[in-house]
Design a protein around this motif. Sequence first.
Motif, PDB file in Angstrom:
ATOM      1  N   HIS A  92      33.659  35.441  35.037  1.00 47.36           N
ATOM      2  CA  HIS A  92      33.158  36.811  35.209  1.00 47.36           C
ATOM      3  C   HIS A  92      33.230  37.228  36.682  1.00 47.36           C
ATOM      4  N   ARG A  93      32.931  36.305  37.586  1.00 51.61           N
ATOM      5  CA  ARG A  93      33.028  36.636  39.008  1.00 51.61           C
ATOM      6  C   ARG A  93      34.460  37.046  39.343  1.00 51.61           C
ATOM      7  N   ASN A  94      35.452  36.353  38.788  1.00 53.60           N
ATOM      8  CA  ASN A  94      36.849  36.730  39.014  1.00 53.60           C
ATOM      9  C   ASN A  94      37.117  38.135  38.503  1.00 53.60           C
ATOM     10  N   SER A  95      36.555  38.461  37.359  1.00 46.09           N
ATOM     11  CA  SER A  95      36.703  39.802  36.803  1.00 46.09           C
ATOM     12  C   SER A  95      36.061  40.847  37.720  1.00 46.09           C
ATOM     13  N   VAL A  96      34.882  40.522  38.248  1.00 46.24           N
ATOM     14  CA  VAL A  96      34.194  41.440  39.166  1.00 46.24           C
ATOM     15  C   VAL A  96      35.028  41.637  40.431  1.00 46.24           C
ATOM     16  N   ARG A  97      35.601  40.572  40.933  1.00 41.09           N
ATOM     17  CA  ARG A  97      36.446  40.687  42.129  1.00 41.09           C
ATOM     18  C   ARG A  97      37.655  41.578  41.871  1.00 41.09           C
ATOM     19  N   GLU A  98      38.240  41.472  40.687  1.00 43.83           N
ATOM     20  CA  GLU A  98      39.354  42.353  40.330  1.00 43.83           C
ATOM     21  C   GLU A  98      38.894  43.806  40.260  1.00 43.83           C
ATOM     22  N   GLN A  99      37.701  44.021  39.705  1.00 46.08           N
ATOM     23  CA  GLN A  99      37.154  45.376  39.638  1.00 46.08           C
ATOM     24  C   GLN A  99      36.950  45.946  41.036  1.00 46.08           C
ATOM     25  N   ILE A 100      36.424  45.124  41.926  1.00 42.69           N
ATOM     26  CA  ILE A 100      36.184  45.558  43.306  1.00 42.69           C
ATOM     27  C   ILE A 100      37.501  45.942  43.968  1.00 42.69           C
ATOM     28  N   SER A 101      38.507  45.115  43.798  1.00 46.50           N
ATOM     29  CA  SER A 101      39.820  45.396  44.375  1.00 46.50           C
ATOM     30  C   SER A 101      40.382  46.706  43.840  1.00 46.50           C
ATOM     31  N   THR A 102      40.290  46.892  42.535  1.00 47.12           N
ATOM     32  CA  THR A 102      40.770  48.135  41.915  1.00 47.12           C
ATOM     33  C   THR A 102      40.006  49.338  42.460  1.00 47.12           C
ATOM     34  N   LEU A 103      38.707  49.205  42.593  1.00 44.59           N
ATOM     35  CA  LEU A 103      37.897  50.306  43.122  1.00 44.59           C
ATOM     36  C   LEU A 103      38.245  50.614  44.575  1.00 44.59           C
ATOM     37  N   GLN A 104      38.490  49.581  45.372  1.00 46.44           N
ATOM     38  CA  GLN A 104      38.860  49.801  46.766  1.00 46.44           C
ATOM     39  C   GLN A 104      40.204  50.506  46.869  1.00 46.44           C
ATOM     40  N   GLU A 105      41.173  50.095  46.052  1.00 46.57           N
ATOM     41  CA  GLU A 105      42.474  50.763  46.032  1.00 46.57           C
ATOM     42  C   GLU A 105      42.334  52.216  45.599  1.00 46.57           C
ATOM     43  N   THR A 106      41.518  52.442  44.598  1.00 42.48           N
ATOM     44  CA  THR A 106      41.291  53.806  44.110  1.00 42.48           C
ATOM     45  C   THR A 106      40.620  54.653  45.176  1.00 42.48           C
ATOM     46  N   GLU A 107      39.662  54.076  45.886  1.00 42.86           N
ATOM     47  CA  GLU A 107      38.985  54.807  46.963  1.00 42.86           C
ATOM     48  C   GLU A 107      39.988  55.236  48.035  1.00 42.86           C
ATOM     49  N   LYS A 108      40.905  54.351  48.415  1.00 42.34           N
ATOM     50  CA  LYS A 108      41.921  54.691  49.419  1.00 42.34           C
ATOM     51  C   LYS A 108      42.797  55.839  48.931  1.00 42.34           C
ATOM     52  N   MET A 109      43.194  55.782  47.668  1.00 39.55           N
ATOM     53  CA  MET A 109      44.021  56.847  47.109  1.00 39.55           C
ATOM     54  C   MET A 109      43.263  58.173  47.103  1.00 39.55           C
ATOM     55  N   LEU A 110      41.982  58.112  46.731  1.00 41.89           N
ATOM     56  CA  LEU A 110      41.163  59.332  46.726  1.00 41.89           C
ATOM     57  C   LEU A 110      40.990  59.878  48.138  1.00 41.89           C
TER      58      LEU A 110
END
Length: 120
Positions: free
Chosen positions: A87-105
Amino acid sequence: MYSISEAAKLLEISSHTLRYYEKEQIILPDRNDHGEREYGDSHIAWLRFVIKLKQTQMPLVKIREYSRLYQEGEHTQEARLRLLEEHRNSVREQISTLQETEKMLDHKIGSYKEMINPSI
């Protein structure tokens, strides 16, 4: 000890959700002499953890599995560890996706601001 309504208010969830978690055997509250549910501090701490798992998109089936393993005792520690590491690995992937999305926004917002107010 907290009643179901007090626990629900404290956790900012509904009494219905607490009953559902009990039905799914994720939480096993104590009962008083009248058969009413009672939640102690350890129940509240456990539920806070469950809520965080749910907020981070852990499937209910995995939360139920973790709960079952915990209730079975110490011999399940390795299985619980693996489940939480996954689950921690899944959370880390979510964080990465959110950070990438934030940069795009940020980029898109900057573009619109420049188009609307080019002199700024």
